[in-house]
Design an enzyme around this catalytic site. Structure first.
Site, PDB file in Angstrom:
ATOM      1  N   CYS A   1      18.804   5.424  16.771  1.00 53.72           N
ATOM      2  CA  CYS A   1      17.663   6.343  16.696  1.00 53.72           C
ATOM      3  C   CYS A   1      18.111   7.779  16.399  1.00 53.72           C
ATOM      4  O   CYS A   1      18.960   8.322  17.097  1.00 53.72           O
ATOM      5  CB  CYS A   1      16.895   6.303  18.016  1.00 53.72           C
ATOM      6  SG  CYS A   1      15.468   7.400  18.006  1.00 53.72           S
TER       7      CYS A   1
ATOM      8  N   LEU B   1     -10.415 -11.524   9.004  1.00 50.93           N
ATOM      9  CA  LEU B   1      -9.667 -10.360   9.515  1.00 50.93           C
ATOM     10  C   LEU B   1     -10.212  -9.857  10.853  1.00 50.93           C
ATOM     11  O   LEU B   1      -9.548  -9.124  11.563  1.00 50.93           O
ATOM     12  CB  LEU B   1      -9.733  -9.193   8.516  1.00 50.93           C
ATOM     13  CG  LEU B   1      -8.619  -9.077   7.485  1.00 50.93           C
ATOM     14  CD1 LEU B   1      -8.857  -7.880   6.592  1.00 50.93           C
ATOM     15  CD2 LEU B   1      -7.252  -8.944   8.152  1.00 50.93           C
TER      16      LEU B   1
ATOM     17  N   THR C   1      -4.816  -5.495  13.531  1.00 52.84           N
ATOM     18  CA  THR C   1      -4.307  -6.628  12.749  1.00 52.84           C
ATOM     19  C   THR C   1      -2.858  -6.341  12.351  1.00 52.84           C
ATOM     20  O   THR C   1      -2.507  -5.191  12.117  1.00 52.84           O
ATOM     21  CB  THR C   1      -5.176  -6.829  11.476  1.00 52.84           C
ATOM     22  OG1 THR C   1      -6.546  -6.700  11.828  1.00 52.84           O
ATOM     23  CG2 THR C   1      -4.959  -8.194  10.864  1.00 52.84           C
TER      24      THR C   1
ATOM     25  N   CYS D   1      12.083   2.096  17.730  1.00 51.60           N
ATOM     26  CA  CYS D   1      11.566   2.349  19.080  1.00 51.60           C
ATOM     27  C   CYS D   1      10.517   1.271  19.393  1.00 51.60           C
ATOM     28  O   CYS D   1       9.344   1.558  19.600  1.00 51.60           O
ATOM     29  CB  CYS D   1      10.968   3.746  19.145  1.00 51.60           C
ATOM     30  SG  CYS D   1      10.681   4.280  20.841  1.00 51.60           S
TER      31      CYS D   1
ATOM     32  N   TYR E   1      -7.687   9.024  14.110  1.00 47.55           N
ATOM     33  CA  TYR E   1      -6.404   8.493  13.644  1.00 47.55           C
ATOM     34  C   TYR E   1      -6.406   8.298  12.122  1.00 47.55           C
ATOM     35  O   TYR E   1      -5.509   8.779  11.416  1.00 47.55           O
ATOM     36  CB  TYR E   1      -6.072   7.164  14.346  1.00 47.55           C
ATOM     37  CG  TYR E   1      -4.983   6.440  13.604  1.00 47.55           C
ATOM     38  CD1 TYR E   1      -3.667   6.851  13.720  1.00 47.55           C
ATOM     39  CD2 TYR E   1      -5.283   5.413  12.704  1.00 47.55           C
ATOM     40  CE1 TYR E   1      -2.657   6.256  12.974  1.00 47.55           C
ATOM     41  CE2 TYR E   1      -4.291   4.815  11.962  1.00 47.55           C
ATOM     42  CZ  TYR E   1      -2.978   5.231  12.098  1.00 47.55           C
ATOM     43  OH  TYR E   1      -2.005   4.658  11.352  1.00 47.55           O
TER      44      TYR E   1
ATOM     45  N   TYR F   1     -13.174  -8.017  13.583  1.00 46.22           N
ATOM     46  CA  TYR F   1     -13.720  -6.662  13.748  1.00 46.22           C
ATOM     47  C   TYR F   1     -14.515  -6.260  12.506  1.00 46.22           C
ATOM     48  O   TYR F   1     -14.164  -5.346  11.772  1.00 46.22           O
ATOM     49  CB  TYR F   1     -12.592  -5.661  14.029  1.00 46.22           C
ATOM     50  CG  TYR F   1     -11.850  -5.986  15.280  1.00 46.22           C
ATOM     51  CD1 TYR F   1     -12.309  -5.536  16.511  1.00 46.22           C
ATOM     52  CD2 TYR F   1     -10.720  -6.781  15.254  1.00 46.22           C
ATOM     53  CE1 TYR F   1     -11.647  -5.868  17.681  1.00 46.22           C
ATOM     54  CE2 TYR F   1     -10.050  -7.131  16.422  1.00 46.22           C
ATOM     55  CZ  TYR F   1     -10.520  -6.659  17.620  1.00 46.22           C
ATOM     56  OH  TYR F   1      -9.872  -6.983  18.766  1.00 46.22           O
TER      57      TYR F   1
ATOM     58  N   ASP G   1      -1.048   6.474  16.360  1.00 48.85           N
ATOM     59  CA  ASP G   1      -1.402   5.071  16.624  1.00 48.85           C
ATOM     60  C   ASP G   1      -0.557   4.583  17.805  1.00 48.85           C
ATOM     61  O   ASP G   1       0.132   5.371  18.459  1.00 48.85           O
ATOM     62  CB  ASP G   1      -1.187   4.206  15.365  1.00 48.85           C
ATOM     63  CG  ASP G   1       0.283   4.087  14.980  1.00 48.85           C
ATOM     64  OD1 ASP G   1       1.126   4.792  15.579  1.00 48.85           O
ATOM     65  OD2 ASP G   1       0.595   3.275  14.094  1.00 48.85           O
TER      66      ASP G   1
ATOM     67  N   GLU H   1      -5.106   1.284   6.166  1.00 49.21           N
ATOM     68  CA  GLU H   1      -5.237   1.778   7.540  1.00 49.21           C
ATOM     69  C   GLU H   1      -6.412   1.108   8.251  1.00 49.21           C
ATOM     70  O   GLU H   1      -6.317   0.782   9.429  1.00 49.21           O
ATOM     71  CB  GLU H   1      -5.392   3.304   7.565  1.00 49.21           C
ATOM     72  CG  GLU H   1      -4.127   4.069   7.218  1.00 49.21           C
ATOM     73  CD  GLU H   1      -2.981   3.802   8.205  1.00 49.21           C
ATOM     74  OE1 GLU H   1      -3.247   3.371   9.336  1.00 49.21           O
ATOM     75  OE2 GLU H   1      -1.815   4.016   7.815  1.00 49.21           O
TER      76      GLU H   1
ATOM     77  N   TRP I   1       0.820  -1.217   0.000  1.00 50.74           N
ATOM     78  CA  TRP I   1       0.000   0.000   0.000  1.00 50.74           C
ATOM     79  C   TRP I   1       0.850   1.262   0.000  1.00 50.74           C
ATOM     80  O   TRP I   1       0.348   2.369  -0.150  1.00 50.74           O
ATOM     81  CB  TRP I   1      -0.941   0.023   1.196  1.00 50.74           C
ATOM     82  CG  TRP I   1      -0.278  -0.335   2.496  1.00 50.74           C
ATOM     83  CD1 TRP I   1       0.355   0.506   3.345  1.00 50.74           C
ATOM     84  CD2 TRP I   1      -0.199  -1.638   3.079  1.00 50.74           C
ATOM     85  NE1 TRP I   1       0.829  -0.185   4.423  1.00 50.74           N
ATOM     86  CE2 TRP I   1       0.499  -1.507   4.292  1.00 50.74           C
ATOM     87  CE3 TRP I   1      -0.648  -2.906   2.691  1.00 50.74           C
ATOM     88  CZ2 TRP I   1       0.765  -2.592   5.132  1.00 50.74           C
ATOM     89  CZ3 TRP I   1      -0.390  -3.979   3.515  1.00 50.74           C
ATOM     90  CH2 TRP I   1       0.302  -3.820   4.726  1.00 50.74           C
ATOM     91  N   ARG I   2       2.163   1.111   0.172  1.00 50.77           N
ATOM     92  CA  ARG I   2       3.041   2.293   0.180  1.00 50.77           C
ATOM     93  C   ARG I   2       3.395   2.705  -1.258  1.00 50.77           C
ATOM     94  O   ARG I   2       3.676   1.849  -2.097  1.00 50.77           O
ATOM     95  CB  ARG I   2       4.351   1.953   0.900  1.00 50.77           C
ATOM     96  CG  ARG I   2       4.212   1.823   2.415  1.00 50.77           C
ATOM     97  CD  ARG I   2       4.622   3.118   3.082  1.00 50.77           C
ATOM     98  NE  ARG I   2       4.432   3.076   4.514  1.00 50.77           N
ATOM     99  CZ  ARG I   2       5.427   2.991   5.390  1.00 50.77           C
ATOM    100  NH1 ARG I   2       6.679   2.893   4.967  1.00 50.77           N
ATOM    101  NH2 ARG I   2       5.173   3.003   6.670  1.00 50.77           N
TER     102      ARG I   2
HETATM  103 FE1  SF4 Z   1      12.759   5.388  21.320  1.00 50.10          FE
HETATM  104 FE2  SF4 Z   1      14.701   6.713  20.116  1.00 50.10          FE
HETATM  105 FE3  SF4 Z   1      13.999   7.350  22.596  1.00 50.10          FE
HETATM  106 FE4  SF4 Z   1      15.279   5.082  22.147  1.00 50.10          FE
HETATM  107  S1  SF4 Z   1      16.079   7.117  21.797  1.00 50.10           S
HETATM  108  S2  SF4 Z   1      13.475   5.357  23.437  1.00 50.10           S
HETATM  109  S3  SF4 Z   1      14.463   4.491  20.154  1.00 50.10           S
HETATM  110  S4  SF4 Z   1      12.735   7.551  20.767  1.00 50.10           S
END
Ligand code: SF4
Length: 344
Positions: A185, A63, A26, A175, A101, A65, A119, A20, A3-4
């Site tokens: 990050c 699926l 899911t 994250c 959302y 819901y 989300d 979405e 879908w991207r």
């Molecule tokens: Fe999340 Fe980045 Fe913070 Fe680590 S540094 S907790 S990966 S936002």
């Protein structure tokens, strides 16, 4: 993810919207094949709008819901009548099945509107960046306010579509709920939870309430053809408008009624086993029984006591065995049919 849009191409609002809705509750892995089958069967909003509801429910079956599929169909009809997607958050939110959302996801990804769709992934990243300590779900509103500041600079605003998708990807791949890869990050320097050395402690969650149990029966009535009786569930409530096996009401009790406790065959009914299915708000246990009748008239007589009442099959229709896989049967009913080794 199919879908991207590819780099340099514009996102298709139909694909963004459909993915979405499918991705709510899911996983990406499950949605991948459903999405491809769905757009092959309904290649445009107009094709989806023109399809019978039964076909849409059948394409969605498995699926879960299912109110999502009914609203998707309603929304497609409204969009087909309008001729195009609206491009603002309030106008998108006014459409059936589109909440805050999803409206922000469509607006940002498909139309480059500089808003942040919040989300679970974005909630987690935000809670960690700000070390926000109010437990969820009470802290949701506060996190949404904080998340709305994440794109507070000109480059992020100019590339709202890329920013929203990058944020999703950061949450899904770096994250992560457990063992976030903080060393990779891009926001490490600004992250309060990382500075505290407590990334995994956020978001703080209130203890979960226990789900209540419900119990009932599912009756597999085999007959001429060979075929099996199915009925359509009511248009409102759990698994609304989906196909189902006849059976008792689902009663909210911690243990099955006495008549079901033995787990043994009853009269002409053969006991096949118990199916457990977890919904968001309850855990359902269905005791599955099977019987074979020589004619559908026989099924409507008292010989099917003690488990069946005439009301349970008043609107039921025979479905040929080979047609079972094409029915809009939810996973719960497919689990019941599997106990009888029927194709589902
Ligand atoms: Fe999340 Fe980045 Fe913070 Fe680590 S540094 S907790 S990966 S936002």
């Amino acid at each position: 993810m199919p879908w991207r849009a590819l780099p340099g191409q514009k996102s298709d609002p139909y694909h963004v919207w459909l993915s979405e809705i499918m991705l709510q509750q899911t996983t990406v892995v499950t949605v991948h094949d459903y999405f491809l089958r769905f757009i092959a069967r309904f290649p445009s909003v107009q094709a989806l709008a023109a399809a019978p509801q039964h076909d849409v429910m059948a394409a969605w079956a498995g699926l879960g819901y299912y109110s999502r599929a009914r609203n998707l169909h309603l929304c497609a009809q409204e969009l087909a009548a309008r001729g195009a997607f609206p491009q603002t958050v309030p106008a998108l939110e006014a459409l059936p099945g589109i909440g805050p959302y999803t409206a922000r996801a469509i607006a940002s990804i498909a139309f480059n509107v500089p808003v942040i769709p919040v989300d679970g992934n974005v909630e987690r990243v935000t809670a960690r960046l700000f070390a926000a300590g109010t437990p969820l779900p009470a802290g949701k509103k506060h996190l949404a306010t904080l998340a709305a500041t994440l794109n507070d600079d000109a480059p992020a605003q100019a590339r709202a579509s890329d920013f929203a998708q990058a944020l999703f990807d950061l949450g899904a791949t770096i994250c992560t709920p457990r063992r976030p890869k903080c060393m990779l990050c891009p926001w490490q320097q600004d992250c309060a939870a990382h500075r505290q050395g407590k990334a995994e402690s956020y978001p703080v969650k209130a203890p979960k309430k226990q789900r209540p149990d419900s119990h009932g029966t599912a009756l597999i009535i085999r007959g001429p053809g060979p075929s099996v009786l199915l009925r359509k569930r009511p248009d409102k409530g759990l698994l609304a408008a989906m196909m189902a096996l006849p059976g008792s009401d689902w009663i909210s009790v911690s243990a099955p009624p006495d008549s079901l406790q033995k787990g043994a065959s009853a009269g002409p009914w053969l006991y096949l086993g118990r199916v457990k299915h977890v919904f968001t708000h309850l855990t359902l246990y269905l005791d599955v029984y099977e019987v074979e009748v020589t004619s559908w008239n026989a099924a409507r007589t008292s010989c099917l006591a003690p488990l069946m009442t005439p009301e349970m099959i008043v609107d039921a229709v025979p479905c040929a065995m080979e047609d079972l896989p094409d029915q809009a049967l939810p996973s719960l009913m497919r689990k019941c049919l599997a106990l009888a080794k029927l194709p589902a």
